[in-house]
Design a protein around this motif. Structure first.
Motif, PDB file in Angstrom:
ATOM      1  N   ASP A 123      12.045  -6.554  12.988  1.00 60.29           N
ATOM      2  CA  ASP A 123      10.984  -7.526  13.286  1.00 60.29           C
ATOM      3  C   ASP A 123      11.509  -8.766  13.992  1.00 60.29           C
ATOM      4  N   SER A 124      12.755  -9.126  13.736  1.00 60.82           N
ATOM      5  CA  SER A 124      13.305 -10.346  14.324  1.00 60.82           C
ATOM      6  C   SER A 124      13.557 -10.217  15.827  1.00 60.82           C
ATOM      7  N   LEU A 125      13.545  -9.000  16.345  1.00 62.62           N
ATOM      8  CA  LEU A 125      13.827  -8.780  17.767  1.00 62.62           C
ATOM      9  C   LEU A 125      12.572  -8.644  18.624  1.00 62.62           C
ATOM     10  N   ARG A 126      11.403  -8.925  18.036  1.00 63.42           N
ATOM     11  CA  ARG A 126      10.158  -8.901  18.810  1.00 63.42           C
ATOM     12  C   ARG A 126       9.176  -9.885  18.186  1.00 63.42           C
ATOM     13  N   PRO A 127       8.202 -10.364  18.957  1.00 66.42           N
ATOM     14  CA  PRO A 127       7.225 -11.319  18.415  1.00 66.42           C
ATOM     15  C   PRO A 127       6.267 -10.623  17.448  1.00 66.42           C
ATOM     16  N   LYS A 128       5.501 -11.430  16.715  1.00 70.04           N
ATOM     17  CA  LYS A 128       4.508 -10.858  15.807  1.00 70.04           C
ATOM     18  C   LYS A 128       3.411 -10.171  16.606  1.00 70.04           C
ATOM     19  N   ASP A 129       2.911  -9.079  16.036  1.00 68.56           N
ATOM     20  CA  ASP A 129       1.840  -8.352  16.719  1.00 68.56           C
ATOM     21  C   ASP A 129       0.597  -9.220  16.838  1.00 68.56           C
ATOM     22  N   CYS A 130      -0.111  -9.037  17.950  1.00 66.29           N
ATOM     23  CA  CYS A 130      -1.364  -9.769  18.138  1.00 66.29           C
ATOM     24  C   CYS A 130      -2.419  -9.237  17.183  1.00 66.29           C
TER      25      CYS A 130
END
Length: 541
Positions: A123-130
């Motif tokens: 999760d730390s390697l991508r932004p939070k899902d819209c």
């Protein structure tokens, strides 16, 4: 003096008795290597198709990148994966050979897939899902984008380095042209089978199970393909690097510039032919009169490099054959350039087709939904069917009616026409889709999806043409987005159909340019070529 009868150009003389001395291991090669190379190609191609085909959707859904921008990124990636094979071929031909280029590229691809898998699982390697209905989404951080684009760069280099080099290495394992032809048939069958598996099975897992599992599958399949390739090393025939044709082109240009003040001669003895033992080509009879200024590159002058008392090829002296090869390249360049705009609309449509599919109801029944990126399989299937129809029906009928075979230029012209028709069909389909969406005020089209259009070209274009087409498609998409309102991030508010109509206009103009080039082009007929040489060439006594 009696002369030995020379075989026809391109026949088995290419594999004379001295040829095997270029190989390490006389008993290597042959059909023993076939399963290693084809299974390796199967694994590497499945992995490549699995991540490239669905890249647009991954960028939109997991990195919150705007849809049009994601399409542009995908086109740049596809351009790079088509350009890198040229770089790989130059390195293989000039320095290290095919095996080490494939080995190094496969390792880079493996490392890139490791990073790509991490972006999908951590999760730390991508932004939070819209969240649905939110107008703004969390943007990716610089660190997250750096990891993402590092992964894409590595897998792109790896994919490009193996795509055609593996085919070349496979052909090097055989001496007979018939065996080489059989190998190529099976190799490309394997390649297209792998592509279909990648854009259906792997993409389905990514869309409906998890991106992490989908990329893990790509990683595992890539690793298996690499392991099998390495395991077959003991059986491969390794051809020593013999120089790249791109280097020869550069040398002709440099030698011509260096000798720009040298007066051209009409005497055969003033030109350098190199070691033509065991080879035959019409060009070795002497330099032709077309592009006559380039003949300076093959003229012998005082100060040319020598080895063991004999002249040798250098950056100031080329063979007549090399000069004539470069002239042939110049001759074909107008036709070559027309094929760029033949592929550019296809490149644009590939990306926009995915966006169209995302905005449509893709369900078949209540439990199965076609992944948006899998729609590209319809283009592959339509192309395969169309080529079969052409080969079995259209070409024989043409020959029966005209009493002659259809020339390659006519076949390419048919490809241009089909390209224009395909774009027009896409524009009509998109107009209909928008009408349904806006009439019913829907966010998705309610009807089931069918293929957008069938695009087919009569011949396969070289990798560089495809790369330039993808780069140009990115520039055109950016241009359309800047000066028109046709390509907003929500395509239901745009006019993709107008984009396709614009491509139809470009296609018609390009077809006119191609037709002009084709009419002015003259085929190299053996009889005419010999007569021309007798008039314009100087022959050695």
């Amino acid at each position: 003096m009696a002369t030995k009868e020379l075989p026809a150009y391109g026949d088995e003389y290419m594999h004379d008795e001295e040829e095997p001395t270029k190989c390490v291991g006389q008993r290597r090669g042959g059909w023993t290597t076939f399963p290693f190379i084809t299974v390796s190609a199967l694994g590497l191609s499945i992995a490549a198709a699995g991540w490239t085909t669905n890249l647009i959707v991954y960028l939109i859904q997991k990195f919150n990148i705007k849809s049009i921008h994601a399409t542009e990124i995908s086109n740049v990636v596809n351009g790079c994966t088509s350009f890198f094979p040229i770089v790989g071929a130059i390195i293989a031909d000039s320095y290290v050979g095919n095996f080490f280029v494939i080995l190094g590229s496969s390792i880079l691809s493996l490392l890139g897939l490791v990073l790509l898998t991490l972006t999908a699982t951590l999760d730390s390697l991508r932004p939070k899902d819209c969240k649905e209905h939110l107008e703004t989404c969390e943007a990716s951080s610089q660190f997250q984008l750096a990891i993402l684009f590092s992964a894409i760069t590595l897998v792109s280099i790896g994919m490009g380095g193996t795509r055609f080099t593996l085919a070349t290495m496979g052909a090097d394992q055989f001496d007979k042209r018939k065996d080489q032809g059989t190998f190529f048939n099976w190799y490309f069958f394997t390649f297209y089978l792998a592509t279909i598996i990648g854009i259906t099975a792997i993409v389905y897992v990514e869309d409906n199970v998890s991106w992490g599992l989908g990329y893990i599958l790509c990683l595992a399949i890539n690793a298996i393909g690499l392991a099998i390739f390495i395991f077959g090393k003991r059986y491969y025939r390794h051809i020593k690097p013999h120089g790249s044709p791109f280097t020869s082109i550069a040398r002709v240009i440099v030698a011509t510039i260096r000798k720009k003040k040298v007066l051209l001669s009409s005497e055969s003895k003033d030109y350098y032919y190199g070691d033509i033992k065991g080879t035959f080509s019409p060009a070795v009879l002497g330099p032709t009169s077309r592009f006559r200024f380039l003949n300076r590159a093959a003229m012998k002058v005082e100060g040319d490099a020598q080895q063991q008392g004999k002249l040798s090829e250098s950056w100031s002296l080329c063979t007549v054959q090399q000069v004539e090869d470069f002239k042939s390249l110049i001759k074909i360049s107008p036709l070559w350039s027309s094929s760029i705009f033949l592929h550019t609309p296809i490149a644009i449509q590939m990306g926009l087709m995915v966006l169209q599919a995302l905005a449509m109801d893709r369900h078949i029944g209540s439990h199965f939904s076609i992944p948006s990126s899998s729609f590209l399989v319809f283009t592959l299937l339509a192309t395969a069917i169309a080529l079969s129809v052409f080969d079995r029906f259209l070409f024989p009928v043409w020959k029966k009616l005209t009493h002659r075979s259809m020339t390659p230029l006519v076949r390419i012209g048919i490809g241009h026409i089909l390209n224009i028709i395909g774009m027009a069909c896409s524009a009509l389909v998109e107009s209909r889709r928008l009408h349904v969406v806006r009439t019913h005020n829907l966010t998705h089209q309610p009807s089931s999806v069918t293929p957008m259009s069938a695009l087919c070209t009569a011949t396969a274009m070289i990798s560089l043409v495809i790369a330039v087409a993808f780069y140009l498609s990115t520039a055109l998409i950016d241009l359309f987005q800047r000066i028109t309102g046709w390509l907003p991030d929500n395509i239901n508010e745009g006019r993709i159909d107008n984009v396709f109509w614009m491509l139809v206009i470009i296609g018609v103009i390009n077809f006119g340019y191609y037709s002009t080039c084709a009419m002015l082009y003259k085929y190299n007929n053996i009889v005419e070529d010999s007569e021309q040489k007798s008039e314009t060439a100087v022959t050695d006594a």
